[in-house]
Design an enzyme around this catalytic site. Structure first.
Site, PDB file in Angstrom:
ATOM      1  CB  CYS A   1      44.365  32.069  50.430  1.00  0.00           C
ATOM      2  SG  CYS A   1      45.832  31.971  49.378  1.00  0.00           S
TER       3      CYS A   1
ATOM      4  CG  HIS B   1      41.478  29.921  46.797  1.00  0.00           C
ATOM      5  ND1 HIS B   1      41.041  31.016  47.514  1.00  0.00           N
ATOM      6  CD2 HIS B   1      42.808  30.115  46.593  1.00  0.00           C
ATOM      7  CE1 HIS B   1      42.059  31.839  47.722  1.00  0.00           C
ATOM      8  NE2 HIS B   1      43.139  31.310  47.179  1.00  0.00           N
TER       9      HIS B   1
END
Length: 486
Positions: free
Chosen positions: A333, A430
């Site tokens: 991310c 994630h």
């Protein structure tokens, strides 16, 4: 009316999150329809709820403990710190705005209405709602307009159990002191107390329990021993990283620079649980180990700010040396965004309008966007041909030549990027390592044989073990008798 009870603490980090999760599983095991609720949470460890939108990772875990789908209404106000003085405010799963501490206080009356609305949604159809407070009700300077502790409890008429942490010392004083400073109405809302994190012979604290009751008039609901199984649950707060004990000797050393606004760091928990992996959290003032086989750049709530801090530590130079030595890098991310050539923020999403050079290890560029991507996703890891699932929470759009070599395909769309030699890669996904097949294949590429454990089952087993301990050590029936709204 649905029964409900709220756990508040004498301070932060007394173990409320784990206790609520354990009690949720205990109640579910008894056949109750139980749901968790936290009016206000402050954490950059977020999850995507089953009904869309962001909630605290802890409430996602607690919903899992309840064996019920997660909802944005389980954590209607989520504060995601972006600096020492300001946070992004997420309300009922969506970005509401940004505010510094003093400005946030002015928003609380409006937010309390939204919190009460969400509580009504959660209690509908439930036998029991277990509510988690935040910080401590003893912070009486924050009582006016409070939405996280007694202000919420008063609004919806929920009784309170006060939790004290004996492991940090001074538990008698912390409970009695809380009683002393609370206004009379708040004091009467407390129906009893729990002692948490006890090590040793619990009977040795019998006189301590009597002393607390003598001073306060509150009954004890029990003494909870140190719950070793809590270490197998995803942590809520990055404060745990400061206490993380390094386990030396793994065949693969994985270094993780601890960013100031680190987010979703539980992405690394499944790796840390692998016996042949030595996970090293690199803190400020420390160097990235030269013998690390893999460096993971974790998520960040402030990519540009953390990129500047990364450079100030000299980690950019150390990471370049790591790559020149032919070793691997993975960005998750915000960490993925940092690996590119450029991070542009024309709208000031990450703070002031700016455009900064990235670490230049991937041929990609990121432009911050006002609209946040928040979704649960599944797909396939391209290099290994295994199924993956997880979630995305980010505010950037990334593109460039290395995106032609995606790390995953998610819902039919390419995600992430990889360098031509395959040594540097990144993704917006994630929960990547919680996918057992991916974790095994990824570690095999380093010559490491994974344990073969089922990560999700490990979390479920830990919840069951904690519930069993609570069933044996506290008077849950007495707590339920007090769980009457008033």
């Amino acid at each position: 009316m649905t029964r409900a009870i709220m756990l508040q603490g004498t301070g932060s980090d007394v173990g409320k999150t784990v206790l609520v999760a354990g009690l949720c599983r205990l109640a579910a095991n008894r056949g109750l329809t139980v749901r968790p609720f936290k009016p206000q949470n402050m954490s950059n460890n977020a999850a995507v709820a089953d009904d869309g939108g962001e909630i605290g990772r802890a409430q996602w875990l607690q919903s899992m403990a309840c064996r019920t789908p997660s909802s944005v209404h389980m954590n209607p106000v989520l504060l995601k710190p972006e600096s020492d003085t300001g946070s992004q405010i997420v309300v009922q799963g969506k970005v509401f705005g940004r505010a510094a501490g003093r400005d946030y206080q002015k928003l609380k009356p409006e937010l309390l209405d939204r919190v009460a609305e969400s509580f009504s949604f959660i209690e509908d159809g439930a036998d029991l709602v277990l509510v988690e407070g935040a910080g401590s009700p003893a912070e009486i300077n924050l009582r006016a307009g409070d939405i996280a502790n007694m202000g919420f409890a008063e609004r919806v008429g929920v009784p309170v159990v006060l939790v004290g942490d004996i492991d940090r010392g001074g538990v008698i004083a912390s409970l009695v002191g809380t009683h002393a400073v609370l206004p009379e109405a708040d004091r009467k809302r407390i129906c009893g107390f729990l002692i948490n994190k006890f090590r040793g012979d619990i009977s040795l604290f019998d006189t301590g329990l009597r002393a607390i009751t003598d001073f306060t008039g509150w009954p004890s609901f029990g003494v909870v021993p140190w719950l070793a199984e809590a270490g197998r649950l995803p942590p809520e707060d990055s404060v745990v990283l400061e206490r993380m004990v390094r386990r030396a000797g793994g065949a693969l050393k994985v270094a993780v620079p601890v960013l100031s606004r680190i987010a979703n760091f539980d992405d690394l928990d499944p790796l840390a649980a692998e016996p042949d992996v030595e996970l090293v959290y690199v803190r400020r003032g420390e160097s990235i180990p030269q013998d690390a086989g893999l460096v993971v750049l974790p998520g960040s709530k402030s990519t540009i700010g953390d990129l500047a801090a990364f450079r100030s530590e000299g980690w950019d130079v150390q990471l370049s040396r790591h790559v020149r030595a032919g070793r691997h890098v993975l960005g998750l991310c915000g960490g993925y965004q940092m690996l590119g050539r450029l991070v542009a923020d024309p709208c000031g999403v990450d703070g002031a309008r700016s455009e900064v050079k990235g670490l230049g290890l991937l041929d990609i560029e990121t432009t911050m966007a006002a609209e946040k991507t928040v979704r649960q996703v599944n797909g396939q890891a391209v290099a290994f041909g295994v199924a993956v699932e997880g979630y995305e929470i980010h505010m950037g759009r990334t593109g460039g030549a290395d995106c032609a070599r995606p790390l995953t395909m998610l819902a039919g769309t390419a995600d992430g990027a990889m360098s031509a030699d395959g040594k540097v890669c990144g993704t917006y996904l994630h929960g990547l390592f919680a996918n057992d097949a991916f974790r095994r294949a990824y570690l095999a590429s380093f010559g490491i044989t994974a344990s073969g454990s089922d990560y999700r089952k490990g979390v479920e087993d830990a919840l069951d073990a904690i519930a069993a301990t609570l069933e044996a050590t506290i008077d849950f029936d007495a707590m339920l008798r007090h769980a009457t709204r008033r």
